[in-house]
Design a protein around this motif. Structure first.
Motif, mmCIF file in Angstrom:
data_model
loop_
_atom_site.group_PDB
_atom_site.id
_atom_site.type_symbol
_atom_site.label_atom_id
_atom_site.label_comp_id
_atom_site.label_asym_id
_atom_site.label_seq_id
_atom_site.Cartn_x
_atom_site.Cartn_y
_atom_site.Cartn_z
ATOM 1 N N ILE A 35 15.266 126.940 7.153
ATOM 2 C CA ILE A 35 15.640 127.799 5.278
ATOM 3 C C ILE A 35 16.477 129.228 6.526
ATOM 4 C CG2 ILE A 35 14.120 129.449 4.764
ATOM 5 C CD1 ILE A 35 11.597 127.227 4.518
ATOM 6 N N ARG A 36 16.451 129.589 7.001
ATOM 7 C CA ARG A 36 17.499 130.035 8.064
ATOM 8 C C ARG A 36 18.269 129.783 7.981
ATOM 9 N NH1 ARG A 36 13.233 130.635 11.976
ATOM 10 N NH2 ARG A 36 14.945 130.160 13.460
ATOM 11 N N GLN A 37 19.089 128.596 7.897
ATOM 12 C CA GLN A 37 21.074 128.909 8.118
ATOM 13 C C GLN A 37 21.030 128.288 6.729
ATOM 14 O OE1 GLN A 37 20.115 124.796 11.383
ATOM 15 N NE2 GLN A 37 20.881 126.199 12.512
ATOM 16 N N PHE A 96 11.786 130.007 -0.132
ATOM 17 C CA PHE A 96 10.166 129.429 0.325
ATOM 18 C C PHE A 96 9.720 131.528 0.672
ATOM 19 C CE2 PHE A 96 11.705 125.365 1.504
ATOM 20 C CZ PHE A 96 10.730 125.831 1.143
ATOM 21 N N GLN A 97 8.481 132.004 0.103
ATOM 22 C CA GLN A 97 8.594 133.510 0.094
ATOM 23 C C GLN A 97 7.819 133.828 1.645
ATOM 24 O OE1 GLN A 97 9.908 135.419 -2.023
ATOM 25 N NE2 GLN A 97 11.021 134.288 -2.631
ATOM 26 N N ASP A 98 6.542 132.965 1.484
ATOM 27 C CA ASP A 98 6.102 132.871 2.782
ATOM 28 C C ASP A 98 5.607 132.102 3.825
ATOM 29 O OD1 ASP A 98 4.293 131.813 1.009
ATOM 30 O OD2 ASP A 98 3.346 133.683 0.328
ATOM 31 N N ILE A 131 6.220 127.012 3.274
ATOM 32 C CA ILE A 131 5.968 125.960 4.405
ATOM 33 C C ILE A 131 5.399 125.220 4.653
ATOM 34 C CG2 ILE A 131 7.374 125.938 6.049
ATOM 35 C CD1 ILE A 131 8.700 129.246 6.173
ATOM 36 N N GLN A 132 4.129 125.936 4.582
ATOM 37 C CA GLN A 132 3.040 124.559 4.955
ATOM 38 C C GLN A 132 2.284 123.770 4.236
ATOM 39 O OE1 GLN A 132 -0.347 127.700 6.154
ATOM 40 N NE2 GLN A 132 0.403 128.105 8.320
ATOM 41 N N ASN A 133 3.034 124.475 2.823
ATOM 42 C CA ASN A 133 2.496 123.636 1.475
ATOM 43 C C ASN A 133 3.421 122.648 0.900
ATOM 44 O OD1 ASN A 133 0.371 125.172 0.733
ATOM 45 N ND2 ASN A 133 1.013 126.365 -0.670
ATOM 46 N N ALA A 134 4.618 122.745 1.081
ATOM 47 C CA ALA A 134 6.090 122.037 1.398
ATOM 48 C C ALA A 134 5.828 121.061 2.722
ATOM 49 C CB ALA A 134 7.827 122.604 1.637
ATOM 50 N N ILE A 135 5.355 121.263 4.095
ATOM 51 C CA ILE A 135 5.275 119.963 4.759
ATOM 52 C C ILE A 135 4.190 118.860 4.777
ATOM 53 C CG2 ILE A 135 4.613 119.481 7.341
ATOM 54 C CD1 ILE A 135 7.434 120.558 7.051
ATOM 55 N N TYR A 162 22.739 124.801 -4.885
ATOM 56 C CA TYR A 162 23.201 125.432 -5.796
ATOM 57 C C TYR A 162 21.972 126.860 -5.715
ATOM 58 C CZ TYR A 162 24.819 121.639 -8.153
ATOM 59 O OH TYR A 162 25.699 120.123 -8.209
ATOM 60 N N SER A 163 22.367 127.449 -3.961
ATOM 61 C CA SER A 163 21.629 128.572 -3.436
ATOM 62 C C SER A 163 20.354 128.561 -4.041
ATOM 63 C CB SER A 163 22.466 129.593 -4.178
ATOM 64 O OG SER A 163 23.544 130.056 -4.129
ATOM 65 N N THR A 164 19.027 127.239 -3.579
ATOM 66 C CA THR A 164 17.951 127.117 -4.534
ATOM 67 C C THR A 164 17.645 125.788 -3.265
ATOM 68 O OG1 THR A 164 18.618 127.668 -6.859
ATOM 69 C CG2 THR A 164 16.068 126.690 -5.403
ATOM 70 N N PHE A 165 16.496 126.932 -2.387
ATOM 71 C CA PHE A 165 15.709 125.711 -1.401
ATOM 72 C C PHE A 165 14.336 126.188 -1.606
ATOM 73 C CE2 PHE A 165 15.060 124.255 3.105
ATOM 74 C CZ PHE A 165 15.583 123.109 2.889
ATOM 75 N N THR A 166 13.543 125.313 -2.116
ATOM 76 C CA THR A 166 12.551 125.063 -2.530
ATOM 77 C C THR A 166 11.576 123.909 -2.107
ATOM 78 O OG1 THR A 166 12.347 125.047 -5.180
ATOM 79 C CG2 THR A 166 12.639 126.940 -4.131
#
Length: 225
Positions: free
Chosen positions: A62-64, A71-73, A77-81, A111-115
């Protein structure tokens, strides 16, 4: 082992947990598929450590990526995993990490979106483009091995005989002299017969048949008398 892994698999998983970047640097998409550890098996062996590995690697990704919408919090991230593990239960742990690497390398348009939905879509593309062809290739190879592999008939016969699935051909004296129970192979039965049972040659059989024909009264003699 207690965690369901072999010593080699356990060592491999520990190395991946402790030094994921070093281990993944040696992997290709082929080795990740063939030598990787199934995600469900890895979670069963060490659920907490494997989840922490995926969380840390996703946070790094996410940082890279640096997407505007992401992701907001920590909960997101945990839900994504959780979703990745649930949607792709047949993938190897290394394949998921390899998909993260491909996202980081820009192989999939974000496209600048990573959810969560974007992540799932990227992992699905990895599965369809890389994993599925590998599975089909492996399946075809297995079929080819079945059709072209040599069959050891003698070994198969001995195993079936030892398991009582088949029996040696019966001979006349078998009904009067039972075979020992300790004979396990067809060759052992034949050797025992050679030693313990009288051998009847073809000449003896013809002689016996001729004698039987001589002793038996003909239909004409019976009718005459």
């Amino acid at each position: 082992m207690a965690n369901g892994l072999t010593l080699t698999q356990d060592k491999h998983l520990n190395g991946l947990i402790n030094e994921p970047r070093k281990v993944m640097a040696k992997h290709t998409v082929e080795t990740a598929f063939h030598n990787g550890l199934p995600i469900q098996k890895a979670l069963k062996a060490n659920k907490q450590e494997v989840r922490m590995l995926l969380l840390s690697e996703l946070e790094r990704l996410i940082r890279q990526v640096g997407a505007t919408r992401t992701f907001q919090d920590q909960t997101d991230i945990q839900n994504a995993i959780e979703d990745i593990v649930e949607v792709f239960p047949s993938l190897k742990l290394e394949e998921i990490l390899m998909a993260f690497k491909h996202i980081r390398q820009g192989r999939y348009k974000l496209y600048s979106t990573f959810t969560t939905m974007t992540l799932i879509e990227c992992v699905r593309k990895y599965e369809m483009e890389i994993t599925v062809p590998q599975r089909e290739k492996k399946h075809k190879q297995r079929l080819n091995d079945v059709f072209t592999g040599s069959l050891d008939v003698k070994r198969l016969t001995d195993e079936l005989f030892a398991n009582g699935k088949i029996r040696a051909p019966r001979k006349t004296l078998d009904r009067y002299i039972p075979l020992p129970n300790n004979l396990e192979t067809y060759e052992e039965v034949e050797n025992w017969r050679q030693v313990h049972l009288p051998q009847t040659t073809k000449k003896d059989q013809e002689s016996t048949t001729a004698d039987e024909g001589t002793d038996r009264p003909s239909d004409e003699s019976v009718h005459t008398s």
